[in-house]
Design an enzyme around this catalytic site. Structure first.
Site, PDB file in Angstrom:
ATOM      1  N   ASP A  32       0.807  -1.232   0.000  1.00 53.84           N
ATOM      2  CA  ASP A  32       0.000   0.000   0.000  1.00 53.84           C
ATOM      3  C   ASP A  32       0.837   1.278   0.000  1.00 53.84           C
ATOM      4  O   ASP A  32       2.030   1.264   0.286  1.00 53.84           O
ATOM      5  CB  ASP A  32      -0.971   0.007   1.187  1.00 53.84           C
ATOM      6  CG  ASP A  32      -0.269  -0.145   2.531  1.00 53.84           C
ATOM      7  OD1 ASP A  32       0.781  -0.821   2.584  1.00 53.84           O
ATOM      8  OD2 ASP A  32      -0.763   0.402   3.528  1.00 53.84           O
ATOM      9  N   GLU A  81      -0.586  -2.075   5.237  1.00 58.73           N
ATOM     10  CA  GLU A  81       0.413  -2.034   6.309  1.00 58.73           C
ATOM     11  C   GLU A  81       0.438  -0.668   6.969  1.00 58.73           C
ATOM     12  O   GLU A  81       0.638  -0.554   8.175  1.00 58.73           O
ATOM     13  CB  GLU A  81       1.805  -2.385   5.761  1.00 58.73           C
ATOM     14  CG  GLU A  81       2.889  -2.511   6.831  1.00 58.73           C
ATOM     15  CD  GLU A  81       3.381  -1.196   7.394  1.00 58.73           C
ATOM     16  OE1 GLU A  81       3.686  -1.133   8.600  1.00 58.73           O
ATOM     17  OE2 GLU A  81       3.450  -0.201   6.649  1.00 58.73           O
ATOM     18  N   GLU A  82       0.245   0.376   6.156  1.00 57.44           N
ATOM     19  CA  GLU A  82       0.383   1.740   6.687  1.00 57.44           C
ATOM     20  C   GLU A  82      -0.656   2.076   7.748  1.00 57.44           C
ATOM     21  O   GLU A  82      -0.482   3.009   8.513  1.00 57.44           O
ATOM     22  CB  GLU A  82       0.332   2.771   5.545  1.00 57.44           C
ATOM     23  CG  GLU A  82       1.514   2.696   4.575  1.00 57.44           C
ATOM     24  CD  GLU A  82       2.849   3.068   5.207  1.00 57.44           C
ATOM     25  OE1 GLU A  82       2.894   3.405   6.405  1.00 57.44           O
ATOM     26  OE2 GLU A  82       3.864   2.999   4.488  1.00 57.44           O
ATOM     27  N   ARG A  92      18.478  -7.437  12.627  1.00 55.97           N
ATOM     28  CA  ARG A  92      18.530  -7.196  14.066  1.00 55.97           C
ATOM     29  C   ARG A  92      17.774  -8.268  14.851  1.00 55.97           C
ATOM     30  O   ARG A  92      16.564  -8.422  14.691  1.00 55.97           O
ATOM     31  CB  ARG A  92      17.934  -5.825  14.377  1.00 55.97           C
ATOM     32  CG  ARG A  92      18.099  -5.419  15.819  1.00 55.97           C
ATOM     33  CD  ARG A  92      17.521  -4.060  16.118  1.00 55.97           C
ATOM     34  NE  ARG A  92      17.621  -3.817  17.542  1.00 55.97           N
ATOM     35  CZ  ARG A  92      18.735  -3.390  18.141  1.00 55.97           C
ATOM     36  NH1 ARG A  92      19.798  -3.102  17.431  1.00 55.97           N
ATOM     37  NH2 ARG A  92      18.784  -3.233  19.451  1.00 55.97           N
ATOM     38  N   HIS A 135       7.979   8.391   4.364  1.00 52.11           N
ATOM     39  CA  HIS A 135       6.749   9.096   4.747  1.00 52.11           C
ATOM     40  C   HIS A 135       6.848  10.600   4.524  1.00 52.11           C
ATOM     41  O   HIS A 135       6.051  11.353   5.088  1.00 52.11           O
ATOM     42  CB  HIS A 135       6.352   8.816   6.211  1.00 52.11           C
ATOM     43  CG  HIS A 135       5.815   7.442   6.447  1.00 52.11           C
ATOM     44  ND1 HIS A 135       4.855   7.153   7.380  1.00 52.11           N
ATOM     45  CD2 HIS A 135       6.105   6.265   5.852  1.00 52.11           C
ATOM     46  CE1 HIS A 135       4.587   5.850   7.343  1.00 52.11           C
ATOM     47  NE2 HIS A 135       5.350   5.298   6.425  1.00 52.11           N
TER      48      HIS A 135
END
Ligand SMILES: [Zn+2]
Ligand SMILES: [Zn+2]
Length: 394
Positions: free
Chosen positions: A83, A141-142, A181, A366
């Protein structure tokens, strides 16, 4: 896995122009969360063309592609989010967003193109492929709202997925660099709203009213002490109120005030403490001022936590292929990603791949001036293939 074989490197090289063109096409036609219908259609078309089994409409606009190798092996999933964001793009290029107010400013156009290219290459090598690769194309997802419906719709079942992997592109790393990570990697996100109910009246006679704005001010300042006094100094959390809505005029005391905000943390215990304390805290402060308040959680997403074993596996894989210097752990990221929900269902790893500029400072994700260095896209394909092929044949 050893180094990418020359044959595989050639396959990636052959497809790099197509990979970039595909990413640019998604970039030109961005779609907001839950509305990714064109994107999903192209994904399904491409997976069909590569002769995968395709399921569409999985938890909304999600797409799942299943690729059976001809040799026995495990069942491993690769997740890509698809998205875009409600932003107006500032970059002027032939492939800039053609939809006003919508923009791929997080790199999900790249994630989608990378995953399709991976599926293409793996499908072309089906005869030597071990096991079953499942490609999960996740919408929304956003808004942290796409993973849960896909899981509930059985994206990880039939065939039963054993592990799940994925990558997020990052402008904060140079091309060729990856970050893997272990443990907490991205923060949890809990969106909340607080409604404060007072008693309206004349601004000149506040003693005859219960002023919800004064209560909101005290709640706002007071809640920061939950972080500074109730979270251990070595842990971290963020509590932000991004919106307060109340009142109509300067001399009228309103009836209510509404606050909305977000809580971010890395440890489940810290998150649980803040989320559960907030409700009582807000109500108690309001009561002290003769008002009433209640808190509601609007949505929640746990922290991305990479399990040790699979993360070590990915790290080793990528270091062998790209060289040890290319792989670092990277820092904690305060942003959130609902890949965390998949990683709660199955072990796996979510790692980061560099798309930073060759020179100058990187543009943030963003932001309307977000720009990706497309030289990082084939690196994404290479790392994804490396991890998937090694995991399938493990
Ligand atoms: Zn994003
Ligand atoms: Zn993102």
């Amino acid at each position: 896995m050893a180094k990418t074989t020359p044959a595989l490197a050639e396959e990636i090289g052959k497809r790099t122009d197509g990979l970039i063109a595909l990413r640019r096409d998604f970039h030109r036609h961005p779609e907001l969360s839950h509305k990714e219908s064109r994107t999903a259609e192209i994904i399904a078309e491409r997976l069909h063309a590569a002769k995968l089994e395709v399921r569409t409409g999985v938890g909304g606009t999600g797409v799942v592609g299943v690729l059976h190798g001809e040799r026995p092996g495990r069942t491993i999933a690769w997740r890509a989010d698809i998205d875009a964001l409600p932003l107006t793009e500032l970059l002027e290029a032939s492939f800039s967003s053609g939809t006003p107010g919508v923009m791929h400013a997080c790199g999900h156009d790249g994630h989608t193109a990378i995953a399709i290219t991976m599926a293409d290459i793996m499908a072309a090598r089906r005869a030597e492929l071990a096991g079953t690769a499942v490609f999960v194309f996740q919408p929304a997802e956003e808004v942290l709202g796409g993973a849960r419906p896909m899981i509930d719709a059985g994206a990880l079942d039939n065939p039963h997925v054993e592990e799940i992997y994925g990558l997020h592109l990052t402008t904060l790393q140079r091309v060729g660099q990856v970050q893997v990570r272990p443990g907490p990697s991205m923060a949890s996100a809990d969106a909340f709203s607080v409604e404060i109910r007072g008693k309206g009246g004349h601004g000149a006679m506040p003693h005859l009213s219960v002023d919800p704005i004064t209560v909101a001010a005290n709640v706002l300042l007071g809640m920061q002490s939950l972080i500074s006094r109730e979270v251990a100094a070595q842990d971290t959390a963020v509590l932000t109120v991004g919106q307060i809505v109340s009142g109509t005029k300067g001399n009228i005391i309103p009836e209510t005030a509404l606050m909305t905000g977000t809580i971010r943390a890395f440890k489940e215990g810290v998150r649980d403490h803040l989320v559960s304390r907030m409700g009582a805290f807000v109500a108690d402060i309001a009561r002290a001022y003769r008002a009433e308040a209640s808190m509601r959680l609007d949505y929640s997403c746990p922290a991305v936590v990479n399990p040790a074993k699979e993360t070590e596996f990915v790290s080793r894989c990528l270091a062998e292929d790209l060289g040890g210097d290319a792989v670092t752990e990277g820092g904690l990221v305060m942003a959130s990603d609902d890949m965390s929900l998949f990683l709660r269902e199955r072990p796996g790893c979510y790692f980061r791949v560099g798309i930073g500029p060759d020179a100058g400072s990187p543009r943030p994700h963003h932001a309307p001036e977000f720009v990706m260095n497309e030289a990082g896209l084939p690196v994404g394909v290479r790392t994804g293939l490396g991890v998937m092929l090694a995991a399938l044949g493990r």
